[in-house]
Design a protein around this motif. Structure first.
Motif, short mmCIF file in Angstrom:
data_model
loop_
_atom_site.label_atom_id
_atom_site.label_comp_id
_atom_site.label_asym_id
_atom_site.label_seq_id
_atom_site.Cartn_x
_atom_site.Cartn_y
_atom_site.Cartn_z
N UNK A 261 -1.77 14.44 14.84
CA UNK A 261 -2.83 14.41 15.85
C UNK A 261 -4.19 14.78 15.25
N UNK A 262 -4.22 15.84 14.45
CA UNK A 262 -5.49 16.26 13.84
C UNK A 262 -6.04 15.15 12.95
N UNK A 263 -5.17 14.51 12.18
CA UNK A 263 -5.60 13.41 11.30
C UNK A 263 -6.16 12.25 12.13
N UNK A 264 -5.47 11.91 13.23
CA UNK A 264 -5.93 10.80 14.08
C UNK A 264 -7.28 11.12 14.72
N UNK A 265 -7.43 12.35 15.24
CA UNK A 265 -8.70 12.74 15.87
C UNK A 265 -9.84 12.74 14.85
N UNK A 266 -9.55 13.20 13.63
CA UNK A 266 -10.58 13.22 12.59
C UNK A 266 -11.01 11.81 12.22
N UNK A 267 -10.05 10.90 12.12
CA UNK A 267 -10.38 9.51 11.79
C UNK A 267 -11.19 8.86 12.91
N UNK A 268 -10.86 9.21 14.16
CA UNK A 268 -11.63 8.70 15.29
C UNK A 268 -13.09 9.16 15.19
N UNK A 269 -13.28 10.45 14.91
CA UNK A 269 -14.65 10.97 14.81
C UNK A 269 -15.42 10.28 13.68
N UNK A 270 -14.77 10.09 12.54
CA UNK A 270 -15.41 9.42 11.41
C UNK A 270 -15.84 8.02 11.78
#
Length: 303
Positions: A261-270
């Protein structure tokens, strides 16, 4: 999972047309214990994990007030209310309509016999659950009996009883000595004598969990109490690796959802910061002629 793990009949689920067993009934619980069958009980708190649990063939879903910790971030389970437990159980019932559902009575909801009966009946009527679960043994005999006599399938709990966390000085293993183990066994026997349909057996050595299971004829479900009981319980958010604030010794993580989840949210923000999201594939578009008409109208509006 075969039909033998739940009921004997099967139904066709509306969810993707899959076929799954009918949900367990209260009489099934004692029958499974007598037959030496093993069941899986997963604690969940909302519709998504409940839906996943049913698709996976989990035998029983439990809505425990542990959601106070896993979903609300509290340090213990004591702050959960009846309204919260009812609302979460409704969501779980929606996600897993064909799976037996047991809901915990929150702290303070069974302080007296009268209060306990009223709240147990309310849980059954308003949440859609199949049974309720309180905590405590011989000292709660009259309360367990009152709920059972009111026609509500009730379970109780021995060993680590989270509603007594302050008395225990924290979430600590119970039954370390033979004397302490015998007290746990006595509490389990009292729960059966009071008319309960099952017992949760939590955080104790294997030998003590086995002694509890062998001392009663009703359904037993263990969490951190060895392999002797009919059912094994884990918290769904531990199983998924979604709850990572701490990990009990007995919890086994089968996935690492928090990292995903953290990886997905970070990629979304990027993607948002870089401007690569949303792209054409993730946007709605007007027909070219309508877009042109809109541009013309906007241009005509300008003074």
């Amino acid at each position: 999972m075969s039909g033998a793990c739940k009921g004997d009949e099967v139904i066709t689920s509306k969810d993707k047309g899959t076929v799954m067993p009918t949900k367990l009934t209260i009489p099934d619980l004692a029958a499974k214990k007598a037959a030496g069958e093993r069941l899986a009980l997963l604690a969940v708190g909302e519709v998504l994990t409940a839906r996943w649990a049913e698709r996976a063939g989990i035998d029983i879903v439990g809505v425990g007030d542990s959601i106070g910790m896993t979903l609300y971030g509290h340090e213990n389970t004591l702050s959960m209310s009846m309204d919260q437990m009812i609302n979460h159980t409704r969501a779980v019932r929606t996600g897993a309509p064909n799976t037996m559902c047991v809901v915990s009575m929150p702290y303070g909801s069974y302080a007296t016999r009268e209060m306990a009966v009223i709240n147990a009946l309310r849980l059954m009527k308003e949440s859609g659950c199949d049974a309720v679960k309180m905590q405590g043994g011989r000292e709660k005999f009259d309360i367990i009996k009152a709920i059972a006599d009111a026609g509500v399938p009730v379970m109780s709990q021995v060993g680590l009883v989270p509603h007594m966390v302050h008395k225990f000085g924290g979430f600590k293993m119970q039954g370390r000595t033979a004397e302490a183990a015998m007290e746990i066994v006595d509490n389990a026997r009292a729960i059966e004598e009071a008319g309960a349909v099952g017992i949760e057996v939590e955080a104790m050595p294997y030998e003590v969990g086995k002694a509890v299971d062998e001392s009663v004829s009703i359904f037993t479900a263990a969490i951190g109490a060895g392999s002797a009981c009919t059912a094994q319980i884990l918290n769904g958010y531990d199983v998924l690796g979604a709850f990572d604030t701490f990990k009990p010794k007995f919890a086994k993580r089968y996935a690492n959802m928090s990292e995903i989840a953290v990886k997905a949210f970070a990629e979304f923000r990027e993607d948002v910061v870089s401007g690569s999201f949303p792209d054409a594939d993730h946007s709605y578009q007007m027909k070219p002629e309508e877009a042109q008409r809109l541009a013309d109208m906007l241009r005509e509006e300008k003074p």
